[in-house]
Write a protein that holds these residues in place. Structure first.
Motif, PDB file in Angstrom:
ATOM      1  N   PHE A 292      12.440   1.125 -26.763  1.00 42.38           N
ATOM      2  CA  PHE A 292      12.183   1.606 -28.129  1.00 42.38           C
ATOM      3  C   PHE A 292      13.489   2.048 -28.773  1.00 42.38           C
ATOM      4  O   PHE A 292      14.431   2.392 -28.082  1.00 42.38           O
ATOM      5  N   ARG A 293      13.508   2.034 -30.102  1.00 44.57           N
ATOM      6  CA  ARG A 293      14.701   2.436 -30.845  1.00 44.57           C
ATOM      7  C   ARG A 293      14.416   3.681 -31.664  1.00 44.57           C
ATOM      8  O   ARG A 293      13.410   3.742 -32.369  1.00 44.57           O
ATOM      9  N   ARG A 294      15.325   4.675 -31.575  1.00 42.32           N
ATOM     10  CA  ARG A 294      15.139   5.868 -32.408  1.00 42.32           C
ATOM     11  C   ARG A 294      15.134   5.492 -33.889  1.00 42.32           C
ATOM     12  O   ARG A 294      14.377   6.030 -34.676  1.00 42.32           O
ATOM     13  N   SER A 295      16.011   4.541 -34.256  1.00 41.81           N
ATOM     14  CA  SER A 295      16.108   4.198 -35.678  1.00 41.81           C
ATOM     15  C   SER A 295      14.774   3.663 -36.211  1.00 41.81           C
ATOM     16  O   SER A 295      14.402   3.934 -37.352  1.00 41.81           O
ATOM     17  N   HIS A 296      14.040   2.942 -35.372  1.00 41.08           N
ATOM     18  CA  HIS A 296      12.752   2.412 -35.818  1.00 41.08           C
ATOM     19  C   HIS A 296      11.773   3.563 -36.065  1.00 41.08           C
ATOM     20  O   HIS A 296      11.060   3.584 -37.077  1.00 41.08           O
ATOM     21  N   LEU A 297      11.793   4.539 -35.152  1.00 35.57           N
ATOM     22  CA  LEU A 297      10.898   5.691 -35.334  1.00 35.57           C
ATOM     23  C   LEU A 297      11.314   6.500 -36.568  1.00 35.57           C
ATOM     24  O   LEU A 297      10.454   6.943 -37.338  1.00 35.57           O
ATOM     25  N   VAL A 298      12.615   6.668 -36.768  1.00 36.69           N
ATOM     26  CA  VAL A 298      13.094   7.405 -37.958  1.00 36.69           C
ATOM     27  C   VAL A 298      12.565   6.733 -39.225  1.00 36.69           C
ATOM     28  O   VAL A 298      12.006   7.381 -40.111  1.00 36.69           O
ATOM     29  N   LYS A 299      12.708   5.401 -39.292  1.00 35.90           N
ATOM     30  CA  LYS A 299      12.255   4.676 -40.495  1.00 35.90           C
ATOM     31  C   LYS A 299      10.758   4.861 -40.719  1.00 35.90           C
ATOM     32  O   LYS A 299      10.306   5.044 -41.836  1.00 35.90           O
TER      33      LYS A 299
END
Ligand code: BTX
Length: 334
Positions: free
Chosen positions: A244-251
């Motif tokens: 998983f990517r933090r940036s995806h969750l942030v978005k």
């Protein structure tokens, strides 16, 4: 320029892009392109170089930078301006400074690490380097003090709903706005504000999400109460957080936040309250309330339209509890 090169490499979907194409497209020398590529590599992007074929992006790291956050972000207000740092004292502090200078509604501040991350009521927030999402959002809603609590509750709804959408994680909300997984805190929200003439001048919503910490990486005193998405996904579903990517969750959080923010702007507070109730792990439970010197036990019955918790005490009296001044703890874990 780095962002344009990154964009081109990403668009080429694993194919080589020639140095010539990059340099002529940008109107810069091939040496300048090469320097940028080296900077991207230092940040953790894996880029293959071939003197004949050019450059090929083969791995995007889980890093927080404005390009990764803005890429594919589907919001209109929240996240139009994004500030990222490797270290700050507290993203809420930085966001406040920007707000005082007049930054736009929806400005976002993120850091890989906070040296003085803050919780509510003067508590501290452990913000390990690159292991979490340490983020603050400046909001400028045209509301009075009485609506601030709803915005905070709305933020917790946005986070819980983003966890479901981005990672298929079913989180609960402990009143007012702790996000919990199996009774342990995975995310906390700190709202700070500035008032002017009884109206909100700006709000800073601080969101701290534990992403990939191992249990041993939390300070000893919070290990029994804190968890991360990584710990939870491994234990619950045998999944590795590296997928998983933090940036995806942030978005996803920013997008969900914009949705609840719009709902509030339309005056539909009831919708937020109903959503909040769906995620609540507090309602119906026995809670221990700490208010100044006083301590009392009761059953959390409901929340009202202002986001206050309605608690019925054993003698039948009913109290309305406002966050900020109390600490509420479930008697059975959270
Ligand atoms: P809170 O007061 O509800 O929670 C703080 C308490 O939670 C601490 O006293 C400690 O017991 C526990 N705790 C500390 N660190 C962690 C952690 N990483 N995970 C789980 N439990 C922890 C909640 O306050 C609001 C926290 C907001 C944090 C964000 S991060 C971005 C922004 N910048 C900033 O300085 N604060 C916010």
């Amino acid at each position: 320029m780095k962002d344009v090169i990154l964009r081109k490499l990403k668009d080429s979907k694993g194919e080589f892009v020639s140095g010539e194409e990059l340099s002529s497209g940008l109107g810069v020398s091939r040496t300048a392109v090469w320097k940028c590529i080296n900077e991207l590599k230092k940040e953790g992007y894996v880029i293959d170089s071939s003197s004949k074929k050019g450059y090929k992006l083969s791995y995007v790291p889980d890093i927080i930078n404005p390009w990764e956050i803005k890429e594919g972000l589907d919001t209109e207000t929240i996240g139009k301006s994004v500030h990222c740092f490797s270290e700050v004292d507290s993203t809420n502090n930085y966001a406040k400074t920007l707000a005082q200078k007049g930054c736009d509604d929806g400005t976002v501040v993120l850091a890989e690490r906070q040296t003085q991350g803050r919780g509510r009521l003067g508590r501290s927030w452990d913000s390990t380097d690159k292991k979490g999402i340490w983020m603050s959002i400046v909001l400028r809603p045209a509301v009075g003090l009485e609506d601030v609590q709803i915005i905070t509750l709305a933020a917790s709804v946005a986070v819980a709903s983003a966890l479901k959408k981005a990672m298929d994680v079913n989180a609960g909300i402990k009143w007012p706005n702790d996000i919990v997984l199996d009774g342990k805190k995975v995310c906390g929200i700190l709202t700070e504000m500035s008032m002017e003439m009884e109206r909100v001048n700006y709000l800073v919503l601080g969101i701290g999400m534990n992403f990939s910490q191992q249990e041993s990486e939390f300070p000893k005193e919070i290990r029994d109460r804190a968890t991360s998405l990584g710990i939870y996904l491994k234990e619950k579903h045998g999944l590795d957080i590296s997928g998983f990517r933090r940036s995806h969750l942030v978005k996803t959080i920013l997008s969900e936040l914009e949705e609840v923010y719009d709902t509030i702007k339309e005056g539909k507070v009831g919708v937020i309250i109903e959503e909040w109730k769906k995620y609540s792990v507090t309602l119906g439970k026995e809670v221990l309330i700490n208010y100044k010197e006083e301590q009392y036990i009761g059953t959390a019955q409901d929340i009202d339209q202002n986001g206050r918790l309605i608690v019925r005490l054993s003698d039948g009296t009913v109290r309305e509890v406002l966050s900020g001044e109390v600490s509420v703890r479930g008697l059975l874990g959270y």
